[in-house]
Design a protein around this motif. Sequence first.
Motif, PDB file in Angstrom:
ATOM      1  N   ILE A  55       0.831  -1.210   0.000  1.00  0.00           N
ATOM      2  CA  ILE A  55       0.000   0.000   0.000  1.00  0.00           C
ATOM      3  C   ILE A  55       0.863   1.256   0.000  1.00  0.00           C
ATOM      4  CG2 ILE A  55      -1.670   1.335   1.348  1.00  0.00           C
ATOM      5  CD1 ILE A  55      -2.895  -1.322   2.245  1.00  0.00           C
ATOM      6  N   PHE A  56       1.936   1.277   0.778  1.00  0.00           N
ATOM      7  CA  PHE A  56       2.804   2.464   0.815  1.00  0.00           C
ATOM      8  C   PHE A  56       3.520   2.682  -0.518  1.00  0.00           C
ATOM      9  CE2 PHE A  56       2.643   2.695   5.539  1.00  0.00           C
ATOM     10  CZ  PHE A  56       2.445   4.062   5.646  1.00  0.00           C
ATOM     11  N   GLN A  57       3.726   1.621  -1.299  1.00  0.00           N
ATOM     12  CA  GLN A  57       4.416   1.766  -2.582  1.00  0.00           C
ATOM     13  C   GLN A  57       3.487   2.227  -3.706  1.00  0.00           C
ATOM     14  OE1 GLN A  57       6.481  -2.038  -3.064  1.00  0.00           O
ATOM     15  NE2 GLN A  57       8.412  -1.019  -2.546  1.00  0.00           N
ATOM     16  N   LYS A  58       2.181   2.210  -3.450  1.00  0.00           N
ATOM     17  CA  LYS A  58       1.239   2.677  -4.457  1.00  0.00           C
ATOM     18  C   LYS A  58       1.115   4.198  -4.346  1.00  0.00           C
ATOM     19  CE  LYS A  58      -1.450  -1.617  -4.504  1.00  0.00           C
ATOM     20  NZ  LYS A  58      -2.753  -2.255  -4.189  1.00  0.00           N
ATOM     21  N   SER A  59       2.049   4.877  -4.971  1.00  0.00           N
ATOM     22  CA  SER A  59       2.106   6.336  -4.818  1.00  0.00           C
ATOM     23  C   SER A  59       1.146   7.067  -5.741  1.00  0.00           C
ATOM     24  CB  SER A  59       3.536   6.837  -5.046  1.00  0.00           C
ATOM     25  OG  SER A  59       4.064   6.316  -6.248  1.00  0.00           O
ATOM     26  N   GLY A  60       0.442   6.334  -6.588  1.00  0.00           N
ATOM     27  CA  GLY A  60      -0.650   6.899  -7.370  1.00  0.00           C
ATOM     28  C   GLY A  60      -0.270   8.079  -8.228  1.00  0.00           C
ATOM     29  N   ASN A  61      -1.069   9.139  -8.161  1.00  0.00           N
ATOM     30  CA  ASN A  61      -0.858  10.311  -9.006  1.00  0.00           C
ATOM     31  C   ASN A  61       0.080  11.345  -8.387  1.00  0.00           C
ATOM     32  OD1 ASN A  61      -2.608   9.390 -11.046  1.00  0.00           O
ATOM     33  ND2 ASN A  61      -4.393  10.135  -9.907  1.00  0.00           N
ATOM     34  N   THR A  62       0.795  10.964  -7.361  1.00  0.00           N
ATOM     35  CA  THR A  62       1.749  11.897  -6.754  1.00  0.00           C
ATOM     36  C   THR A  62       2.997  12.005  -7.631  1.00  0.00           C
ATOM     37  OG1 THR A  62       3.009  10.266  -5.468  1.00  0.00           O
ATOM     38  CG2 THR A  62       0.941  11.070  -4.511  1.00  0.00           C
ATOM     39  N   TRP A  75      -2.728   7.202   5.495  1.00  0.00           N
ATOM     40  CA  TRP A  75      -1.408   7.595   6.009  1.00  0.00           C
ATOM     41  C   TRP A  75      -0.452   7.914   4.854  1.00  0.00           C
ATOM     42  CZ3 TRP A  75      -0.606   3.133  10.093  1.00  0.00           C
ATOM     43  CH2 TRP A  75      -1.449   3.374  11.206  1.00  0.00           C
ATOM     44  N   ARG A  76      -0.472   7.054   3.830  1.00  0.00           N
ATOM     45  CA  ARG A  76       0.419   7.276   2.684  1.00  0.00           C
ATOM     46  C   ARG A  76       0.115   8.612   2.011  1.00  0.00           C
ATOM     47  NH1 ARG A  76      -1.543   3.925  -1.532  1.00  0.00           N
ATOM     48  NH2 ARG A  76      -2.636   5.846  -2.122  1.00  0.00           N
ATOM     49  N   ARG A  77      -1.169   8.891   1.807  1.00  0.00           N
ATOM     50  CA  ARG A  77      -1.545  10.167   1.182  1.00  0.00           C
ATOM     51  C   ARG A  77      -1.067  11.341   2.011  1.00  0.00           C
ATOM     52  NH1 ARG A  77      -7.690   8.191   0.198  1.00  0.00           N
ATOM     53  NH2 ARG A  77      -7.373   6.992  -1.732  1.00  0.00           N
ATOM     54  N   ASP A  78      -1.298  11.287   3.313  1.00  0.00           N
ATOM     55  CA  ASP A  78      -0.903  12.389   4.193  1.00  0.00           C
ATOM     56  C   ASP A  78       0.608  12.568   4.192  1.00  0.00           C
ATOM     57  OD1 ASP A  78      -3.566  12.697   4.822  1.00  0.00           O
ATOM     58  OD2 ASP A  78      -3.441  11.673   6.761  1.00  0.00           O
ATOM     59  N   LEU A  79       1.315  11.451   4.201  1.00  0.00           N
ATOM     60  CA  LEU A  79       2.776  11.520   4.266  1.00  0.00           C
ATOM     61  C   LEU A  79       3.352  12.114   2.989  1.00  0.00           C
ATOM     62  CD1 LEU A  79       5.402  10.874   5.776  1.00  0.00           C
ATOM     63  CD2 LEU A  79       5.321   8.575   4.761  1.00  0.00           C
TER      64      LEU A  79
END
Length: 603
Positions: free
Chosen positions: A446-453, A477-481
Amino acid sequence: MRKIELLAPAKNADIGIEAINHGADAVYIGAPQFSARAAAGNTIEEIERLIQYAHKYYAKVYVALNTILTDEELTQAERIIHQLYNIGADALIVQDFGITQLDIPPIPLHASTQMDNRTPEKVQFLEKAGFEQVVLARELSIEQIRNIAQSTHVQLEAFVHGALCVSYSGVCYMSQNGCGRSANRGNCAQFCRLPYSLKDATGKILAQDKYLLSLKDFNLSAHLKELIDAGVSSLKIEGRLKDLSYVKNVTASYRQALDQILDGKIYTQASSGHCTYTFTPDTEKSFHRGSIDYFLHGRRRDIIQMETPKSTGEKMGNAYSRNGKIIVQTEKTMSNGDGFCYIDQNGEFHGFRANTVEGNIITPAERINMPSNTLLYRNMDQAFEKTLSKESAERKINAKIILTEDAEGLSATAIDEDNITSTITIPNEKEACKNPDRQRENIVSIFQKSGNTIFRVDEVEIKSDIFFIPAGIITQWRRDLLEALEAERAKQRRKSEFVFPKTSHPYITHELDYRGNVHNKKAKEFYTQHQVEHIAPSFEKEPQSGVPVMTCKHCIRHTLGYCKKQDKAANEIKEPLTLIANNGKAYTLNFNCKDCEMTIIAQ
């Protein structure tokens, strides 16, 4: 460690953004007014949109405001410069010294190639005057570039790809003389891309309706290491009028070539992020008139394309026509709708579109008689252009995430490739999980799925016990981080600022003729402060006759095999030589063999 910058052109903000996506460390774009490409002006709002995007990757945006200005225009230019500073432009590219005399904000100035920067003395002067970066003349050899670099400390920028002006930049008045459109005012009519005939003093015709001033295009992709070692820090792609696919392809091609050179020890990338592409970059597939290294390694005869100023594209192989079809000896894949061209036995350029293609057999849209062994080019690859019309690159900044345990739950720290960090505290009940190994895999995934960032999380390190955490919470959490990390990057980005000093060191000459391009009172003040005693007005202000309207390193005599130093055939012609345009306008050619230069004088 030296930062090496790949500098790409942008006709507009959308193209500039794609230049960043395809690997540019910096982009140059036209100001709303007063850029050397009058057809490529942009609004302040559009430039700001590009700047905001580029700065995410620590890439820079330089704004071209590089024409000579009238006294009335200086006030408007001053207002535009303040607007550009306020939106975060990283530098201005200027030609007119009058700008240095205005009340401008602390924005760095780059000396445009329109200033005719081809000697150590000129570049030394510009450095002492306060210019942060100097755009070198295209005609320089690698030795001349090295000499300039060894004589100065200013950042040096050099063109590496694209169209070439046959005249030294900034000292071409052929368009102004011929039709009142000034190259120094951003309205060049490109007289160099027209056909001419050439005759000697006896009336002997040496060339008939040939493009004698139309240079092939620059391509130094094989010489980047030489340029960098010689002292160049900014590698510039020409093309502020070029379309989106050109900028995507050429930028990506040079990005890949440059990445093979940068070692992270002596040379490093000037911005952040790494690109992946959906296509294989190939400069041969974008507009070009044939490729040359110009004078980088000395004079060559084949620097002009006499038959056409149009794009020839990539070589496909020898071809011939039979029964209304074209058979091509090639291993390259061709497609319906591809564009092709060739030069016939009479030296005439022809282009055609393929209706259909089957293997190596083309059915053209019109019947063509093509003899055997005709070299065929493809100047429009339909499949390639279709790929580039879609999303074709992704640029991501590498980041690592570390999870540690604290009293309230967990802490997550993100560290990007520039060692910028951001940490968030994650309150969480430390609930044991039934399958720690699966939960660990789930957290990492999940943390490695950085999406559209703008980030690519390439490593997740867990320095704590494994607890049960719902997937939705981990995602948040990943989005916020990563949002916090992007905000920290913006906070730490250094703004480009420099107060242009008031100087009075002597200019390289005490007299300036019309080639000084002094078009306003402020420019005259600048030269007076720098001990120039006689200052003539610009050619645009006071047109003259019987003077050079173009000064070139290109020599028509040499190209046609009449060089006095090398060719016996030189004795077969009598000077002066006359260049005649199709409209009958005539120009006298003068040759300075000592300095290997040619001047063109309007009759």
